[in-house]
Design a protein around this motif. Structure first.
Motif, PDB file in Angstrom:
ATOM      1  N   MET A 243      -5.615  32.161  48.813  1.00  0.00           N
ATOM      2  CA  MET A 243      -4.491  32.665  49.606  1.00  0.00           C
ATOM      3  C   MET A 243      -4.070  31.643  50.662  1.00  0.00           C
ATOM      4  N   ILE A 244      -5.027  31.031  51.334  1.00  0.00           N
ATOM      5  CA  ILE A 244      -4.708  30.013  52.342  1.00  0.00           C
ATOM      6  C   ILE A 244      -4.042  28.809  51.676  1.00  0.00           C
ATOM      7  N   GLY A 245      -4.559  28.394  50.531  1.00  0.00           N
ATOM      8  CA  GLY A 245      -3.960  27.275  49.803  1.00  0.00           C
ATOM      9  C   GLY A 245      -2.535  27.565  49.371  1.00  0.00           C
ATOM     10  N   ALA A 246      -2.288  28.787  48.915  1.00  0.00           N
ATOM     11  CA  ALA A 246      -0.931  29.158  48.500  1.00  0.00           C
ATOM     12  C   ALA A 246       0.031  29.137  49.681  1.00  0.00           C
ATOM     13  N   THR A 247      -0.435  29.608  50.838  1.00  0.00           N
ATOM     14  CA  THR A 247       0.414  29.593  52.037  1.00  0.00           C
ATOM     15  C   THR A 247       0.733  28.166  52.466  1.00  0.00           C
ATOM     16  N   VAL A 248      -0.272  27.306  52.460  1.00  0.00           N
ATOM     17  CA  VAL A 248      -0.056  25.902  52.822  1.00  0.00           C
ATOM     18  C   VAL A 248       0.907  25.246  51.837  1.00  0.00           C
ATOM     19  N   TYR A 249       0.736  25.503  50.550  1.00  0.00           N
ATOM     20  CA  TYR A 249       1.624  24.942  49.534  1.00  0.00           C
ATOM     21  C   TYR A 249       3.069  25.422  49.735  1.00  0.00           C
ATOM     22  N   LYS A 250       3.230  26.713  50.012  1.00  0.00           N
ATOM     23  CA  LYS A 250       4.563  27.269  50.229  1.00  0.00           C
ATOM     24  C   LYS A 250       5.232  26.609  51.434  1.00  0.00           C
TER      25      LYS A 250
ATOM     26  N   CYS B 127       4.594  23.614  52.639  1.00  0.00           N
ATOM     27  CA  CYS B 127       4.906  22.225  52.282  1.00  0.00           C
ATOM     28  C   CYS B 127       6.181  22.148  51.441  1.00  0.00           C
ATOM     29  N   VAL B 128       6.309  23.041  50.475  1.00  0.00           N
ATOM     30  CA  VAL B 128       7.492  23.049  49.621  1.00  0.00           C
ATOM     31  C   VAL B 128       8.746  23.359  50.440  1.00  0.00           C
TER      32      VAL B 128
END
Length: 159
Positions: free
Chosen positions: A30-37, A39-40
């Motif tokens: 979940m944290i990785g998905a938030t960081v990726y979002k 960044c995008v």
């Protein structure tokens, strides 16, 4: 009996450890998905602003041989670039219309409306100011990010 309690304790400990591992893994995803979002989103915003700045700068440089002016048409700040071509004047307008950086190219004598321009990139607002030989273009994105571009006109035709 002692052996049975030991097996139960080992099973409960193993399941608890597995559940803790699974929950930690889920939180990491979940944290990785938030960081990726994030960044995008940042990259898209940066792409839009840099691409629009480059686009307008290149259009100004291409038309620096002709006449470049800033006008207000239909209450919109418009960059107007006139270029002679085959005994007529071709006029290119760059402006922000309905949330898009827009370009309209037309023959000088034709009637037109800004709504017929080609949509280039989504943008909240763009304003142009011409002071002597300096054009200042100020871009405002939908997230409130403001960026400016200042270009010196080299030709004598700038007005």
């Amino acid at each position: 009996m002692l052996n049975s309690k030991r097996k139960n304790f080992d099973f409960i400990f193993s399941m608890t450890l597995f559940c803790v591992f699974a929950i930690c893994s889920l939180f990491m995803v979940m944290i990785g998905a938030t960081v990726y979002k994030n960044c995008v989103t940042t990259m898209e915003s940066t792409y839009t602003s840099r691409t629009s700045l480059s686009y307008v700068a290149e259009k100004i440089r291409q038309n620096d041989k002709g006449s470049i002016s800033v006008e207000s048409l239909e209450n919109i700040s418009v960059l107007k670039m006139e270029t002679p071509y085959n005994n007529q004047v071709i006029t290119t307008y760059i402006y922000c219309y309905n949330g898009y950086l827009t370009e309209l190219t037309t023959a000088d004598s034709s009637m037109f409306s800004l709504k017929y321009g080609n949509k280039i990139l989504p943008f909240n607002d763009i304003s142009f100011v011409l002071n002597e030989n300096l054009i200042t273009a100020t871009f405002t994105s939908f997230d409130g990010f403001v960026e400016s571009l200042i270009i010196c006109l080299h030709a004598e035709g700038g007005s």
